[in-house]
Design a protein around this motif. Structure first.
Motif, PDB file in Angstrom:
ATOM      1  N   PRO A 105     -22.966  84.462 -17.583  1.00 17.10           N
ATOM      2  CA  PRO A 105     -23.656  83.305 -18.162  1.00 17.10           C
ATOM      3  C   PRO A 105     -24.409  83.571 -19.453  1.00 17.10           C
ATOM      4  N   ILE A 106     -25.127  84.686 -19.548  1.00 17.42           N
ATOM      5  CA  ILE A 106     -25.895  84.950 -20.765  1.00 17.42           C
ATOM      6  C   ILE A 106     -24.966  85.080 -21.960  1.00 17.42           C
ATOM      7  N   GLU A 108     -21.916  84.028 -22.194  1.00 20.17           N
ATOM      8  CA  GLU A 108     -21.206  82.773 -22.435  1.00 20.17           C
ATOM      9  C   GLU A 108     -22.044  81.845 -23.310  1.00 20.17           C
ATOM     10  N   LYS A 109     -23.345  81.804 -23.036  1.00 21.96           N
ATOM     11  CA  LYS A 109     -24.215  80.964 -23.856  1.00 21.96           C
ATOM     12  C   LYS A 109     -24.303  81.513 -25.274  1.00 21.96           C
ATOM     13  N   LYS A 112     -20.967  80.863 -26.935  1.00 19.85           N
ATOM     14  CA  LYS A 112     -20.481  79.485 -26.822  1.00 19.85           C
ATOM     15  C   LYS A 112     -19.051  79.452 -26.287  1.00 19.85           C
ATOM     16  N   ARG A 113     -18.784  80.454 -25.421  1.00 20.00           N
ATOM     17  CA  ARG A 113     -17.489  80.574 -24.737  1.00 20.00           C
ATOM     18  C   ARG A 113     -16.327  80.800 -25.705  1.00 20.00           C
ATOM     19  N   TYR A 220     -30.899  84.787 -14.155  1.00 23.14           N
ATOM     20  CA  TYR A 220     -30.111  83.919 -15.032  1.00 23.14           C
ATOM     21  C   TYR A 220     -28.645  83.914 -14.585  1.00 23.14           C
ATOM     22  N   PRO A 224     -28.067  79.971 -13.813  1.00 21.42           N
ATOM     23  CA  PRO A 224     -28.158  79.789 -15.263  1.00 21.42           C
ATOM     24  C   PRO A 224     -28.702  78.429 -15.694  1.00 21.42           C
ATOM     25  N   THR A 225     -28.301  77.371 -15.005  1.00 23.89           N
ATOM     26  CA  THR A 225     -28.744  76.030 -15.405  1.00 23.89           C
ATOM     27  C   THR A 225     -30.254  75.897 -15.290  1.00 23.89           C
ATOM     28  N   ASP A 228     -32.263  78.215 -17.853  1.00 26.15           N
ATOM     29  CA  ASP A 228     -32.270  77.744 -19.234  1.00 26.15           C
ATOM     30  C   ASP A 228     -33.565  77.022 -19.581  1.00 26.15           C
ATOM     31  N   GLN A 235     -35.488  84.640 -22.416  1.00 29.67           N
ATOM     32  CA  GLN A 235     -35.262  83.762 -23.569  1.00 29.67           C
ATOM     33  C   GLN A 235     -35.236  84.545 -24.880  1.00 29.67           C
ATOM     34  N   PHE A 238     -31.740  85.420 -26.551  1.00 30.05           N
ATOM     35  CA  PHE A 238     -31.084  84.462 -27.438  1.00 30.05           C
ATOM     36  C   PHE A 238     -31.681  84.501 -28.844  1.00 30.05           C
TER      37      PHE A 238
END
Length: 488
Positions: A105-106, A108-109, A112-113, A220, A224-225, A228, A235, A238
């Motif tokens: 998930p981290i 991927e975010k 942006k995949r 996370y 993940p949702t 966020d 955080q 990112f």
């Protein structure tokens, strides 16, 4: 109010039951999913796993459910492959089906995949093939990759000499050297160790690495949702990524202004040329954004893993000075002290080669492997794994297999030597994973580990600050330690 409270409780119980039934149906499917512990609604098997030592939990579950079993990390279904036979059968014999990228998930975010590590299908294949070809054949300009590694090794040796036999922490020394090799390959040149931008770049990478190994990052992954929207140290990952992106973008624009298509200098030049060649293709994966993500990916993968391997390797040699002494003797016999080592020396140095392999085997930096996913509904042995299911190929279960490596917990280079002292290959050696998703930088990392470690031991004897017997497993869990290097 009582009626309202009772209604609320009823709804909560009702929804929980629905969630439980949903999770149960996912788990059992048509009865052909691998077995596993009963999962709870929403949280899955999180409470049944030791999150501080997930490999140990998976080992215990394999004892109950066998080499293939199912767990749930939150709502995410994961099929675990435990042991050499299961891992090899999936990643090699059924490589196409197991070539998808599992959920991270981290990342991927961050990507942006669309990053190379997270693509599936033709786009991923194109980008991977381009990167492999560039790293393997391009030679990165006028200097070969081996020359670039040796150049940095000389800077590292000088820096180590300047410690003047005083205790120091090798972490930054090794991180700077390995990262500079990546910088040379990607940007065409190295940085001075005191360069402010370089120091900032390294600090961002190191803190991001620590944060990604924290409990916050673990939460996370499971939720993940929710995470966020929750403030916390995770955080900062990112924010660091954005800083790295700005740094790389600046370098890309500098390259674009001075680009000579007939004479590419480095990876960025090669990628920019590819972008220009594909500019008429609106569906092309070769874009500036893709280049930025790719370059940052090379930094993370190329800096952290190899430097951590070297750092833990030095600590192992501090604990076993008799092994270090054998390496010294082989270096003196094959190379001497008047010239630099080269990759051609490796075939004549079976003991040193075995030590490098054993370091990677023992420390197993990625015990669970990088998550995979099945690309379609997959028949695997007597089970059916639904498309998109995350796969954990547990590399530690292979690297610590007692049938292949006697006393696997023990650091022993003889694991890679035959009865005549010649180097012995092993199909169980897979620290870079295997198959279609194996590490892109494997060949580069192997060269770095051999040349840098050999250069260090050619020039220095390692001295611990404590009795070698007091260096325990706990020492390897610490991010920092100190040692002394004595010129030979």
């Amino acid at each position: 109010m009582e009626l309202l409270g009772a209604t609320t409780i009823f709804l909560a119980v009702y929804i929980s039951c629905l969630l439980f039934l949903s999770a149960w149906r996912k788990r059992t499917g048509n009865g052909k999913l691998p077995p596993g512990p009963v999962a709870f609604p929403i949280i899955g098997n999180v409470l049944q796993l030791n999150r501080k030592n997930l490999p140990q939990s998976l080992q215990e579950l394999s004892g109950t459910y066998g080499p293939i079993f199912t767990i749930y990390l939150g709502s995410e279904r994961v099929v675990v492959l435990y042991g050499h036979e299961a891992v090899k059968e999936a990643l090699i014999d059924q490589g196409d089906e197991f070539s998808g990228r599992g959920r991270m998930p981290i990342f991927e975010k961050l990507s942006k995949r669309k990053g190379m590590s997270f693509n599936n299908g033709d786009p991923w294949k194109q980008l991977r093939q381009f990167t492999l070809t560039t790293l393997r054949n391009f030679g990165m300009g006028k200097k070969s990759i081996e020359e670039r590694i040796l150049e940095e090794a000389h800077f590292l040796v000088e820096r180590l000499k300047n410690t003047h036999e005083r205790p120091f922490d090798p972490t930054l020394f090794l991180t700077h050297a390995v990262s500079n090799i990546i910088c040379s390959i990607v940007f065409g040149d190295r940085f001075d160790y005191e360069d402010k931008k370089f120091v900032t770049l390294i600090s961002l990478i190191e803190e991001s690495d620590r944060l990604q190994r924290s409990h916050w990052a673990e939460l996370y992954r499971f939720f993940p949702t929710i995470m966020d929207y929750i403030p916390g140290p995770h955080q900062r990952i990112f924010k660091h990524f954005e800083e790295l992106r700005k740094f790389v973008l600046e370098r890309v624009e500098m390259h674009r202004e001075s680009l000579e298509p007939s004479c590419p200098r480095d990876f960025i030049d090669a990628f920019l040329i590819k972008i220009k060649q594909e500019q008429q293709n609106s569906q092309s994966e070769f874009t500036t954004d893709s280049l930025l993500r790719r370059t940052i990916g090379l930094f993370f993968a190329g800096t952290g893993t190899t430097s951590a391997t070297l750092k833990h390797g030095l600590l192992l040699l501090l604990k076993y000075p008799e092994i270090e002494e054998k390496v010294h003797k082989e270096i003196d016999r094959v190379i001497g002290r008047s010239r630099s080592p080269c990759m051609a020396d490796r075939s004549k140095m079976p003991y040193t080669d075995a030590v490098v392999h054993e370091i990677q085997r023992v420390i197993v930096l990625a015990p669970l492997g990088v998550p995979r996913a099945v690309t379609r509904d997959t028949h695997f042995r007597q089970y059916i794994i639904p498309k998109g299911t995350t796969i954990f190929p547990v590399l530690k279960s292979v690297l610590y297999d007692s049938k292949e490596f006697s006393n696997p917990e023990q650091f022993n280079p003889a694991h890679f030597l035959d009865e005549n002292g010649a180097f012995k290959k092993s199909d169980f050696f897979m620290p870079f994973s295997i198959g279609k998703r194996s590490c892109l930088g494997e060949s580069l990392a192997r060269m770095e580990l051999f040349l840098l470690l050999t250069m260090i031991l050619q020039n220095f004897t390692l001295k611990p600050l404590i009795d070698p017997k007091d260096i325990t497993r706990m020492s390897f869990n610490s991010y920092f330690y100190k040692l002394i290097v004595i010129p030979r």
